[in-house]
Write a protein that holds these residues in place. Structure first.
Motif, short mmCIF file in Angstrom:
data_model
loop_
_atom_site.label_atom_id
_atom_site.label_comp_id
_atom_site.label_asym_id
_atom_site.label_seq_id
_atom_site.Cartn_x
_atom_site.Cartn_y
_atom_site.Cartn_z
N ALA A 45 -20.62 -8.22 10.43
CA ALA A 45 -19.98 -8.53 9.15
C ALA A 45 -18.53 -8.08 9.10
O ALA A 45 -17.71 -8.69 8.43
CB ALA A 45 -20.77 -7.88 8.00
N ILE A 46 -18.20 -7.01 9.84
CA ILE A 46 -16.81 -6.52 9.80
C ILE A 46 -15.95 -7.12 10.91
O ILE A 46 -14.78 -6.80 11.04
CB ILE A 46 -16.72 -4.98 9.81
CG1 ILE A 46 -17.31 -4.38 11.09
CG2 ILE A 46 -17.37 -4.41 8.57
CD1 ILE A 46 -17.12 -2.87 11.22
N GLY A 47 -16.55 -8.01 11.73
CA GLY A 47 -15.76 -8.74 12.70
C GLY A 47 -15.95 -8.34 14.15
O GLY A 47 -15.21 -8.80 15.01
N CYS A 158 -8.40 -2.92 12.99
CA CYS A 158 -7.52 -2.77 11.82
C CYS A 158 -6.05 -2.52 12.11
O CYS A 158 -5.27 -2.36 11.16
CB CYS A 158 -8.06 -1.64 10.94
SG CYS A 158 -9.72 -1.95 10.34
N LYS A 159 -5.65 -2.47 13.36
CA LYS A 159 -4.23 -2.26 13.63
C LYS A 159 -3.45 -3.47 13.13
O LYS A 159 -3.96 -4.59 13.07
CB LYS A 159 -3.99 -2.04 15.11
CG LYS A 159 -4.31 -3.25 15.97
CD LYS A 159 -4.19 -2.93 17.44
CE LYS A 159 -4.62 -4.15 18.24
NZ LYS A 159 -4.90 -3.88 19.60
N LEU A 182 -13.28 -5.81 4.92
CA LEU A 182 -13.31 -6.59 6.16
C LEU A 182 -14.35 -7.71 6.09
O LEU A 182 -14.11 -8.82 6.55
CB LEU A 182 -13.61 -5.69 7.36
CG LEU A 182 -12.51 -4.72 7.77
CD1 LEU A 182 -13.01 -3.78 8.86
CD2 LEU A 182 -11.26 -5.46 8.22
N GLU A 183 -15.51 -7.40 5.50
CA GLU A 183 -16.55 -8.42 5.37
C GLU A 183 -16.07 -9.57 4.48
O GLU A 183 -16.28 -10.74 4.81
CB GLU A 183 -17.82 -7.80 4.80
CG GLU A 183 -18.96 -8.80 4.68
CD GLU A 183 -20.25 -8.17 4.20
OE1 GLU A 183 -21.32 -8.67 4.61
OE2 GLU A 183 -20.22 -7.20 3.42
N LYS A 184 -15.42 -9.25 3.38
CA LYS A 184 -14.90 -10.30 2.49
C LYS A 184 -13.84 -11.14 3.19
O LYS A 184 -13.83 -12.37 3.07
CB LYS A 184 -14.33 -9.68 1.21
CG LYS A 184 -15.40 -9.23 0.25
CD LYS A 184 -14.81 -8.60 -0.99
CE LYS A 184 -15.92 -8.02 -1.85
NZ LYS A 184 -15.43 -7.09 -2.85
N GLN A 185 -12.93 -10.49 3.93
CA GLN A 185 -11.90 -11.22 4.65
C GLN A 185 -12.53 -12.16 5.69
O GLN A 185 -12.12 -13.30 5.82
CB GLN A 185 -10.95 -10.25 5.37
CG GLN A 185 -10.00 -9.53 4.47
CD GLN A 185 -9.18 -8.48 5.22
OE1 GLN A 185 -9.48 -8.13 6.36
NE2 GLN A 185 -8.18 -7.95 4.56
#
Length: 195
Positions: A45-47, A158-159, A182-185
């Protein structure tokens, strides 16, 4: 003790317990227990890719399960009890979470005061290495590996375009709000399937 799923009550992390809030994101069904499948789903979910998500779910759940379940026998399903996550805190960390999982603002500020040389509110990859080396405790291989892995995944995900990991991003990782962002993005970038 019955899990909150069997009682129909959703687990809510303590407001001031940042470590519980951090881990609660991975409790996808909000029952207070994180199974490897949920860890996998959270990482996806966070990529994170399939391989990283699979490896993370195995190592995290195997590594933390027994520590968060004091007095309970071995479980082949490797559940992590969110309410007891503070019992699984590893060494060689930044000290930003106290022994109970609460946020220690002075330790958070210390990360940037001591290691953010190029930009006062961001860390370069080299400064991140410096932080990890400074926090490394003697004879703590597991803690050092855990800290290295956590920080490197955070930096990778996240960099910014200049390779900087910003202070507000790190703070959001500690309280878990970064994961929801991050999940929404990611979900807004995923093309919608039409019937």
């Amino acid at each position: 003790m019955a899990s909150s799923i069997s009682t129909g009550v959703k687990f809510v992390p303590e407001e001031d317990n940042f470590l519980q809030r951090h881990v609660a994101f991975f409790d996808r069904n909000k029952d207070g227990i994180v199974y490897p499948s949920e860890t996998f789903q959270g990482f996806r979910a966070i990529g994170c890719g399939y391989l990283l998500s699979a490896v993370a779910s195995v190592f995290i759940n195997i590594g933390l399960s027994s520590k968060t379940r004091p007095g309970k026998g071995f479980s082949i399903s490797f559940p992590i009890e969110v309410k007891n996550i503070h019992l699984a805190k590893h060494g060689s960390d930044s000290g930003v979470y106290d022994k109970d999982g609460r946020f220690v603002a002075s330790k958070f500020e210390e990360i940037f005061a001591k290691h953010a040389h190029t930009h006062r509110d961001a860390l370069t990859n080299e400064e991140l290495k410096e932080l990890l080396n400074a926090n490394k405790e003697p004879n703590d291989r597991k803690g050092s590996i855990a800290a290295y892995t956590e920080w490197k995944i955070l930096h990778y995900l996240c960099k910014d375009k200049n390779g900087l990991l910003h202070k507000d991003t790190v703070r959001a990782a500690y309280d878990g709000s970064l994961f929801e962002k991050l999940e929404k993005q990611r979900s807004s970038k995923t093309p919608k399937k039409h019937p």
